[in-house]
Write a protein that holds these residues in place. Structure first.
Motif, PDB file in Angstrom:
ATOM      1  N   GLU A  87       0.853  -0.981  -0.055  1.00  0.00           N
ATOM      2  CA  GLU A  87      -0.020  -0.115   0.072  1.00  0.00           C
ATOM      3  C   GLU A  87       0.908   1.268   0.011  1.00  0.00           C
ATOM      4  O   GLU A  87       1.059   2.222   0.963  1.00  0.00           O
ATOM      5  N   SER A  88       1.540   1.384  -1.102  1.00  0.00           N
ATOM      6  CA  SER A  88       2.268   2.530  -1.028  1.00  0.00           C
ATOM      7  C   SER A  88       1.675   3.630  -2.214  1.00  0.00           C
ATOM      8  O   SER A  88       0.816   3.382  -2.919  1.00  0.00           O
ATOM      9  N   ASP A  89       2.411   4.589  -2.499  1.00  0.00           N
ATOM     10  CA  ASP A  89       2.114   5.631  -3.612  1.00  0.00           C
ATOM     11  C   ASP A  89       1.740   4.876  -5.017  1.00  0.00           C
ATOM     12  O   ASP A  89       2.531   4.194  -5.574  1.00  0.00           O
ATOM     13  N   GLU A  90       0.653   5.097  -5.338  1.00  0.00           N
ATOM     14  CA  GLU A  90      -0.183   4.333  -6.600  1.00  0.00           C
ATOM     15  C   GLU A  90       0.744   4.826  -7.929  1.00  0.00           C
ATOM     16  O   GLU A  90       1.099   4.180  -8.678  1.00  0.00           O
ATOM     17  N   SER A  91       1.337   5.953  -8.088  1.00  0.00           N
ATOM     18  CA  SER A  91       2.055   6.569  -9.101  1.00  0.00           C
ATOM     19  C   SER A  91       3.519   5.978  -9.139  1.00  0.00           C
ATOM     20  O   SER A  91       3.824   5.638 -10.413  1.00  0.00           O
ATOM     21  N   THR A  92       3.888   5.542  -8.291  1.00  0.00           N
ATOM     22  CA  THR A  92       5.142   4.997  -8.183  1.00  0.00           C
ATOM     23  C   THR A  92       5.113   3.707  -8.718  1.00  0.00           C
ATOM     24  O   THR A  92       5.744   2.989  -9.332  1.00  0.00           O
ATOM     25  N   SER A  93       3.990   2.932  -8.220  1.00  0.00           N
ATOM     26  CA  SER A  93       3.718   1.636  -8.588  1.00  0.00           C
ATOM     27  C   SER A  93       3.323   1.419 -10.301  1.00  0.00           C
ATOM     28  O   SER A  93       3.917   0.449 -10.818  1.00  0.00           O
ATOM     29  N   ASN A  94       2.695   2.291 -10.850  1.00  0.00           N
ATOM     30  CA  ASN A  94       2.417   2.578 -12.035  1.00  0.00           C
ATOM     31  C   ASN A  94       3.615   2.595 -12.920  1.00  0.00           C
ATOM     32  O   ASN A  94       3.891   2.135 -13.938  1.00  0.00           O
ATOM     33  N   MET A  95       4.583   3.464 -12.291  1.00  0.00           N
ATOM     34  CA  MET A  95       5.733   3.861 -13.151  1.00  0.00           C
ATOM     35  C   MET A  95       6.620   2.490 -13.263  1.00  0.00           C
ATOM     36  O   MET A  95       7.145   2.278 -14.239  1.00  0.00           O
ATOM     37  N   ASN A  96       6.877   1.772 -12.100  1.00  0.00           N
ATOM     38  CA  ASN A  96       7.540   0.350 -12.229  1.00  0.00           C
ATOM     39  C   ASN A  96       6.951  -0.636 -12.973  1.00  0.00           C
ATOM     40  O   ASN A  96       7.662  -1.074 -13.725  1.00  0.00           O
ATOM     41  N   ILE A  97       5.633  -0.526 -13.290  1.00  0.00           N
ATOM     42  CA  ILE A  97       4.879  -1.605 -13.988  1.00  0.00           C
ATOM     43  C   ILE A  97       5.299  -1.090 -15.538  1.00  0.00           C
ATOM     44  O   ILE A  97       5.640  -1.879 -16.485  1.00  0.00           O
TER      45      ILE A  97
ATOM     46  N   SER B 225       8.552  -1.893 -17.637  1.00  0.00           N
ATOM     47  CA  SER B 225       8.464  -3.267 -18.129  1.00  0.00           C
ATOM     48  C   SER B 225       7.544  -3.577 -19.011  1.00  0.00           C
ATOM     49  O   SER B 225       6.454  -3.963 -18.633  1.00  0.00           O
ATOM     50  N   PRO B 226       7.762  -3.715 -20.457  1.00  0.00           N
ATOM     51  CA  PRO B 226       6.574  -4.123 -21.410  1.00  0.00           C
ATOM     52  C   PRO B 226       5.913  -5.663 -21.078  1.00  0.00           C
ATOM     53  O   PRO B 226       4.799  -5.446 -21.401  1.00  0.00           O
ATOM     54  N   LEU B 227       6.633  -6.287 -20.475  1.00  0.00           N
ATOM     55  CA  LEU B 227       6.187  -7.638 -20.063  1.00  0.00           C
ATOM     56  C   LEU B 227       5.223  -7.472 -18.922  1.00  0.00           C
ATOM     57  O   LEU B 227       4.287  -7.980 -19.004  1.00  0.00           O
ATOM     58  N   LEU B 228       5.684  -6.912 -17.871  1.00  0.00           N
ATOM     59  CA  LEU B 228       4.904  -6.735 -16.715  1.00  0.00           C
ATOM     60  C   LEU B 228       3.464  -5.829 -17.138  1.00  0.00           C
ATOM     61  O   LEU B 228       2.354  -6.359 -16.519  1.00  0.00           O
ATOM     62  N   LEU B 229       3.690  -4.679 -17.794  1.00  0.00           N
ATOM     63  CA  LEU B 229       2.315  -4.077 -18.143  1.00  0.00           C
ATOM     64  C   LEU B 229       1.435  -4.803 -18.913  1.00  0.00           C
ATOM     65  O   LEU B 229       0.314  -4.872 -18.858  1.00  0.00           O
ATOM     66  N   CYS B 230       2.080  -5.646 -19.951  1.00  0.00           N
ATOM     67  CA  CYS B 230       1.202  -6.590 -20.707  1.00  0.00           C
ATOM     68  C   CYS B 230       0.425  -7.580 -19.897  1.00  0.00           C
ATOM     69  O   CYS B 230      -0.697  -7.831 -19.693  1.00  0.00           O
ATOM     70  N   ALA B 231       0.992  -8.172 -19.135  1.00  0.00           N
ATOM     71  CA  ALA B 231       0.560  -9.007 -18.033  1.00  0.00           C
ATOM     72  C   ALA B 231      -0.454  -8.469 -17.098  1.00  0.00           C
ATOM     73  O   ALA B 231      -1.589  -9.061 -17.081  1.00  0.00           O
ATOM     74  N   CYS B 232      -0.269  -7.444 -16.465  1.00  0.00           N
ATOM     75  CA  CYS B 232      -1.238  -6.687 -15.719  1.00  0.00           C
ATOM     76  C   CYS B 232      -2.527  -6.251 -16.305  1.00  0.00           C
ATOM     77  O   CYS B 232      -3.740  -6.474 -15.938  1.00  0.00           O
TER      78      CYS B 232
END
Length: 521
Positions: A121-131, A134-141
């Protein structure tokens, strides 16, 4: 953030000829990949006229290609090669979805699935930036989240993202060392392996998690570090990474048991995880995942890695429950309860053959009880979170329902003196109906509900027709058009081997047992 921050502006006046060449090279490569994996051209942002033009683009570019790949392409008559920058473009930059759609899908993933890949449960914008990094992780999510849409647009996106996911995975697996995002993406693909392709085994979770476990030895991601109790960091804490590693091992053990394959995780590793995680600092969800890993190792060790000795296996499962019994008094314990019933069911099934008549009848009635308990617990504890569960829960439910159908079909005469056969048939069909009521048409519940309904219709044809006619005349029976592709045959005209649809739970009978089944703990 606007859509412009997700994708290049192809009409920008500052665009250079070098930029145009790179885009052309990328689009040409994506088109070749789409042909190789059977993806329709309409799923891309390339029109047919553009395709003919792209094929005439200069094919002499051999920018930093591997020597053996150059030789291979020359031998096949293809001198274009693969653009090494292919993996840097994500699904938004490639035009699969818009920037606004990506934000919507990531919001769904963050709300319902983030904890599975150790996004706390941390900053959502940081989570989105990390996702997004990575093209692979973004596609998976996005591939998981889009299942909650029910529009025709979602149907188009699902097929395109699944093909893109396979292409990205095939590239990423050849890289080393792997970043943290790779292991998170593997976990998403493995925990929802049926959801992703809407058919069982659409992705081989055992193979994928096995690759990830091997890659971990060459990566610093899970390397031992000084203990830290900080759980606020998105990726940085030792505890957070160990939680992610535990779930990767759990997904691997799920696959080992479901496919009867050898584990690449050892008992020592399972024990190491348990010892290093501080129970007092973990949430109920996190400690349940540790308990489940230990449960599935116990099941693997007693029912897959070696021949089943029923008293020994029962004692091991009872020991596990004794250790983790405190969790059965806490919220959402039903998933541990279902897992425990599932483990007992598999042990009893593998001990069924070559037993005396008394023991055999006792095992049969106990298996019916366990199947029924799994189905009842699943439906009675259903809530708003149910449709966001991992596929393993739905696999357990489906296995229990189909196993109950098989028991009723094969042993009805022996069982009718001990159980109410009609109630068991009704329970199976109620489960099928309930599963198909979950989520959008893309939800795994629809796939599993169809599997159960078709199994009951095949194994209990007269009962199926009568129950469906009297209780649900409006409920259509699944036909070949909507039934999962993994069957690949007409439902009405061909004789389906339902045993072949299930894991190879062949009998691994131990010495004959002269005692009856131990009562459940």
């Amino acid at each position: 953030m606007t859509a412009a921050s997700w994708t290049r502006d192809k009409t920008s006046p500052e665009r250079t000829s070098s930029d145009e060449n790179r885009v052309a090279s990328l689009e040409r490569t994506v088109f070749r990949l789409s042909e190789a994996i059977g993806l329709d051209v309409e799923h891309q942002s390339i029109s047919q006229p553009e395709v003919s033009v792209l094929r005439q683009v200069d094919k002499a570019n051999i920018d930093q290609e591997a020597p053996l790949l150059v030789i291979r392409d020359a031998a096949s008559g293809d001198n274009t090669g693969l653009d090494p920058r292919l993996g840097t473009a994500n699904i938004v930059e490639k035009g699969f979805i818009s920037g606004d759609e990506a934000k919507q899908l990531l919001a769904i993933f963050q709300t319902h699935y983030r904890r599975w890949i150790a996004l706390r449960e941390s900053d959502e914008s940081t989570s989105n930036m990390n996702i997004r990094g990575s093209p692979l992780l973004l596609c998976a999510c996005c591939l998981i989240a889009v299942r909650h849409w029910s529009s025709e647009r979602a149907r188009h996106i699902v097929d395109a993202l699944f093909a893109e996911a396979k292409a990205l995975l095939s590239q990423q697996l050849l890289q080393s060392p792997q970043p943290l995002a790779f292991f998170q993406a593997v976990l998403v693909f493995s925990l929802w392996s049926t959801t992703i392709g809407q058919t069982p085994l659409s992705i081989d979770a055992w193979l994928l998690t096995g690759f990830a476990i091997q890659h971990a030895s060459a990566s610093d991601v899970f390397r031992e570090a000084p203990y830290s109790s900080s759980l606020d960091s998105e990726f940085g804490s030792t505890v957070g990474k160990l939680l992610l590693w535990n779930r990767l091992c759990l997904a691997h053990l799920h696959a080992c048991i479901g496919m009867r394959r050898n584990s690449m995780v050892s008992k020592a590793e399972v024990e190491r995880i348990r010892k290093r995680l501080p129970p007092g600092e973990l949430s109920n969800f996190e400690i349940r995942m540790v308990a489940e890993t230990n449960l599935y190792w116990t099941l693997y060790d007693n029912a897959v890695a070696s021949s089943v000795n029923l008293p020994q296996a029962q004692a091991a499962l009872q020991s596990w429950k004794h250790v983790w019994n405190f969790l059965f008094d806490q919220p959402r314990f039903q998933f541990l309860q279902m897992g425990y019933h599932f483990a007992q069911l598999l042990v009893f099934e593998q001990s069924l053959n070559n037993k005396s008549a008394a023991v055999r009848e006792s095992l049969l009635s106990e298996m019916v009880r366990l199947c029924s308990a799994i189905l009842q617990v699943a439906m009675e504890t259903s809530d708003d979170r149910t449709k966001h569960l991992t596929d393993h829960i739905y696999h357990m439910i489906t296995f229990a329902a189909v196993t109950l159908c098989r028991l009723l079909c094969k042993y009805e005469t022996q069982l009718q003196a001990r159980i109410n056969i009609s109630d068991s048939d009704t329970l199976v069909l109620d489960t099928s109906t309930w599963l198909r009521s979950l989520g959008s048409p893309f939800h795994v519940g629809h796939t599993m509900g169809d599997v159960i309904d078709a199994a009951h219709r095949k194994l209990r044809p007269s009962v199926h027709v009568e129950l469906r006619r009297t209780s649900e005349p409006q409920q259509p029976t699944p036909d070949q058009a909507i039934f999962p592709d993994f069957i690949g045959m007409g439902m009405d005209t061909l004789d389906i081997d339902w045993d072949a649809m299930l894991p190879d739970w062949q009998s691994l009978a131990s010495d004959d047992i002269t005692q009856t089944v131990m009562p459940p703990g």
